[in-house]
Write a protein that holds these residues in place. Structure first.
Motif, PDB file in Angstrom:
ATOM      1  N   PHE A 122       0.819  -1.106  -0.019  1.00 46.62           N
ATOM      2  CA  PHE A 122       0.097   0.064  -0.010  1.00 46.62           C
ATOM      3  C   PHE A 122       0.835   1.069  -0.077  1.00 46.62           C
ATOM      4  N   ASP A 123       1.844   1.079   0.695  1.00 47.98           N
ATOM      5  CA  ASP A 123       2.769   2.440   0.718  1.00 47.98           C
ATOM      6  C   ASP A 123       3.688   2.679  -0.377  1.00 47.98           C
ATOM      7  N   GLN A 124       3.563   1.799  -1.439  1.00 53.86           N
ATOM      8  CA  GLN A 124       3.890   2.169  -2.790  1.00 53.86           C
ATOM      9  C   GLN A 124       2.988   2.472  -3.887  1.00 53.86           C
ATOM     10  N   THR A 125       1.790   2.739  -3.331  1.00 56.16           N
ATOM     11  CA  THR A 125       0.866   3.275  -4.103  1.00 56.16           C
ATOM     12  C   THR A 125       0.991   4.789  -4.496  1.00 56.16           C
ATOM     13  N   LYS A 126       0.721   5.321  -5.680  1.00 57.04           N
ATOM     14  CA  LYS A 126       0.901   6.814  -5.990  1.00 57.04           C
ATOM     15  C   LYS A 126      -0.142   7.610  -5.491  1.00 57.04           C
ATOM     16  N   ASP A 127      -1.352   7.083  -5.298  1.00 56.30           N
ATOM     17  CA  ASP A 127      -2.386   8.107  -4.692  1.00 56.30           C
ATOM     18  C   ASP A 127      -3.027   7.050  -3.690  1.00 56.30           C
ATOM     19  N   GLN A 128      -2.842   7.247  -2.323  1.00 57.50           N
ATOM     20  CA  GLN A 128      -3.220   6.526  -1.267  1.00 57.50           C
ATOM     21  C   GLN A 128      -4.622   6.606  -1.010  1.00 57.50           C
ATOM     22  N   VAL A 144      -5.323  -1.918   6.725  1.00 58.55           N
ATOM     23  CA  VAL A 144      -4.268  -1.666   6.083  1.00 58.55           C
ATOM     24  C   VAL A 144      -2.879  -1.601   6.775  1.00 58.55           C
ATOM     25  N   LEU A 145      -1.838  -1.789   6.377  1.00 58.48           N
ATOM     26  CA  LEU A 145      -0.497  -2.091   7.244  1.00 58.48           C
ATOM     27  C   LEU A 145       0.106  -0.834   6.411  1.00 58.48           C
ATOM     28  N   SER A 146       0.254   0.181   7.232  1.00 56.14           N
ATOM     29  CA  SER A 146       1.004   1.367   6.503  1.00 56.14           C
ATOM     30  C   SER A 146       1.384   2.549   7.557  1.00 56.14           C
ATOM     31  N   ASN A 147       2.307   3.182   7.094  1.00 57.32           N
ATOM     32  CA  ASN A 147       2.793   4.496   7.864  1.00 57.32           C
ATOM     33  C   ASN A 147       2.343   5.801   7.095  1.00 57.32           C
ATOM     34  N   TYR A 148       1.933   5.358   5.873  1.00 54.38           N
ATOM     35  CA  TYR A 148       1.208   6.501   5.120  1.00 54.38           C
ATOM     36  C   TYR A 148       2.346   7.424   4.630  1.00 54.38           C
ATOM     37  N   GLN A 149       3.374   6.665   4.338  1.00 56.28           N
ATOM     38  CA  GLN A 149       4.544   7.234   3.611  1.00 56.28           C
ATOM     39  C   GLN A 149       5.038   8.181   4.368  1.00 56.28           C
ATOM     40  N   ALA A 150       5.265   8.217   5.600  1.00 55.29           N
ATOM     41  CA  ALA A 150       5.751   9.275   6.545  1.00 55.29           C
ATOM     42  C   ALA A 150       7.338   9.048   6.642  1.00 55.29           C
ATOM     43  N   VAL A 151       7.902  10.134   6.317  1.00 50.82           N
ATOM     44  CA  VAL A 151       9.444   9.944   6.413  1.00 50.82           C
ATOM     45  C   VAL A 151       9.771  10.490   7.800  1.00 50.82           C
ATOM     46  N   MET A 164      -5.516   8.385   8.319  1.00 52.63           N
ATOM     47  CA  MET A 164      -6.009   7.303   9.247  1.00 52.63           C
ATOM     48  C   MET A 164      -7.363   7.516   9.440  1.00 52.63           C
ATOM     49  N   ASN A 165      -7.812   8.776   9.527  1.00 54.11           N
ATOM     50  CA  ASN A 165      -9.375   8.891   9.822  1.00 54.11           C
ATOM     51  C   ASN A 165     -10.110   8.822   8.331  1.00 54.11           C
ATOM     52  N   PHE A 166      -9.356   9.178   7.435  1.00 60.89           N
ATOM     53  CA  PHE A 166     -10.110   8.955   5.952  1.00 60.89           C
ATOM     54  C   PHE A 166     -10.156   7.467   5.760  1.00 60.89           C
ATOM     55  N   ALA A 168     -10.644   5.193   8.094  1.00 59.72           N
ATOM     56  CA  ALA A 168     -11.576   4.675   9.078  1.00 59.72           C
ATOM     57  C   ALA A 168     -13.113   4.937   8.506  1.00 59.72           C
ATOM     58  N   SER A 169     -13.105   6.288   7.844  1.00 63.99           N
ATOM     59  CA  SER A 169     -14.576   6.721   7.318  1.00 63.99           C
ATOM     60  C   SER A 169     -14.865   5.636   6.144  1.00 63.99           C
ATOM     61  N   LEU A 170     -13.926   4.896   5.714  1.00 65.11           N
ATOM     62  CA  LEU A 170     -14.389   3.838   4.818  1.00 65.11           C
ATOM     63  C   LEU A 170     -14.474   2.492   5.249  1.00 65.11           C
ATOM     64  N   GLY A 171     -14.225   2.576   6.570  1.00 62.99           N
ATOM     65  CA  GLY A 171     -14.402   1.090   7.228  1.00 62.99           C
ATOM     66  C   GLY A 171     -13.091   0.415   7.177  1.00 62.99           C
ATOM     67  N   ILE A 172     -12.001   0.998   7.089  1.00 62.78           N
ATOM     68  CA  ILE A 172     -10.673   0.279   6.878  1.00 62.78           C
ATOM     69  C   ILE A 172      -9.669   0.853   8.454  1.00 62.78           C
ATOM     70  N   LYS A 173      -9.263  -0.122   8.872  1.00 61.44           N
ATOM     71  CA  LYS A 173      -8.509   0.420  10.336  1.00 61.44           C
ATOM     72  C   LYS A 173      -7.116   0.341   9.779  1.00 61.44           C
ATOM     73  N   THR A 174      -6.285   1.063  10.599  1.00 59.42           N
ATOM     74  CA  THR A 174      -4.940   1.170  10.135  1.00 59.42           C
ATOM     75  C   THR A 174      -3.840   0.511  11.414  1.00 59.42           C
ATOM     76  N   THR A 175      -3.073  -0.297  10.840  1.00 59.33           N
ATOM     77  CA  THR A 175      -2.115  -0.924  11.609  1.00 59.33           C
ATOM     78  C   THR A 175      -0.895  -0.062  11.305  1.00 59.33           C
ATOM     79  N   PHE A 176      -0.265   0.617  12.087  1.00 61.75           N
ATOM     80  CA  PHE A 176       0.826   1.414  11.732  1.00 61.75           C
ATOM     81  C   PHE A 176       2.184   0.591  11.682  1.00 61.75           C
ATOM     82  N   ALA A 177       2.993   0.515  10.601  1.00 58.06           N
ATOM     83  CA  ALA A 177       4.221  -0.292  10.459  1.00 58.06           C
ATOM     84  C   ALA A 177       5.152   0.520   9.673  1.00 58.06           C
ATOM     85  N   GLY A 178       6.440   0.397   9.705  1.00 56.41           N
ATOM     86  CA  GLY A 178       7.277   0.876   9.141  1.00 56.41           C
ATOM     87  C   GLY A 178       8.345   1.808  10.023  1.00 56.41           C
ATOM     88  N   GLY A 179       9.348   1.316  10.538  1.00 58.48           N
ATOM     89  CA  GLY A 179      10.133   2.390  11.290  1.00 58.48           C
ATOM     90  C   GLY A 179       9.466   2.595  12.774  1.00 58.48           C
TER      91      GLY A 179
END
Length: 225
Positions: A122-128, A144-151, A164-166, A168-179
């Motif tokens: 997911f973190d490689q997608t061009k439009d998350q 979704v497993l993601s850090n939302y491309q945060a550096v 994360m809130n967006f 959730a509004s679609l019914g998808i929870k976030t597990t934060f991963a990456g660093g």
């Protein structure tokens, strides 16, 4: 905050559970970025571990664009693990860095009623945001497993919270991963994050090739509480 630890065997899963993990992501090839676990490890964890196992479906480490043969292998692995895996962890992209729905449809169908996590492809997608809207069309995809491309999480926390809130509004929870580390857990708690995923940082010297470190997991557990 729930704590997910990456493990490769039943012994590692039992250690993670004892040290305070809420669940594991069960994989093989951890030094290759995590691949499909063996059937034996999935069966052992299902039969003997006291916490849920989210099982990786990834046939190789050569990216997330899959051939027909790759897809057939992934479907066969899913079919072998159904009834044993608590969730499946998978992902697929097109060469243009969008969600490959032609492949995803096949994988979702193979998973049946077993819930799905879309992994860090997911973190490689061009439009998350567009990617999340695509994933939301499939009710089995719950997370979704993601850090939302945060550096820099400190500098980007407002954007990360928005994503994360967006989701959730679609019914998808976030597990934060990456660093994820001690500092980032504290920051994520301030925005109401509910899940973190720890891989190499839970191992001796923070190296993927090394064994799990119970003390490190216990420290993460304390931070999550």
């Amino acid at each position: 905050m729930r704590l997910e630890i990456v493990t490769t065997t039943l012994d590692e899963t039992l250690l993670a559970a004892q040290a305070g993990a809420d669940r594991v992501e069960l994989v093989s090839g951890i030094t290759e970025g995590a691949l499909t676990p063996t059937w034996g490890s999935v069966k052992g964890v299902h039969d003997h571990a006291p916490i849920p196992a989210y099982c990786m479906i990834r046939p190789h480490a050569h990216g997330f664009v899959y051939s027909e043969n790759d897809v057939a292998e992934m479907i066969a692995d899913i079919q072998n693990q159904r009834g044993l895996a608590d969730h499946f962890v998978l992902g697929c992209l097109t060469p243009e860095k969008t969600i490959d729905e032609a492949v995803l449809i096949q994988l979702v169908e193979a998973c049946g009623d077993t819930p799905i996590v879309f992994h860090k492809a997911f973190d490689q997608t061009k439009d998350q945001k567009a990617a999340l809207q695509t994933l939301a069309r499939y009710p089995q995809i719950q997370r979704v497993l993601s850090n939302y491309q945060a550096v820099d999480l400190v500098q980007e926390i407002d954007r990360v919270q928005e994503m994360m809130n967006f989701a959730a509004s679609l019914g998808i929870k976030t597990t934060f991963a990456g660093g994820i580390n001690q500092e980032s857990i504290q920051i994520l708690k301030t925005i109401g994050a509910e899940d973190v995923h720890i891989s190499s940082a839970a191992r001796i010297d923070g190296l993927a090739k090394n064994q799990l470190d119970a003390e490190r997991i216990q420290n993460f557990r304390r931070l999550c509480d």
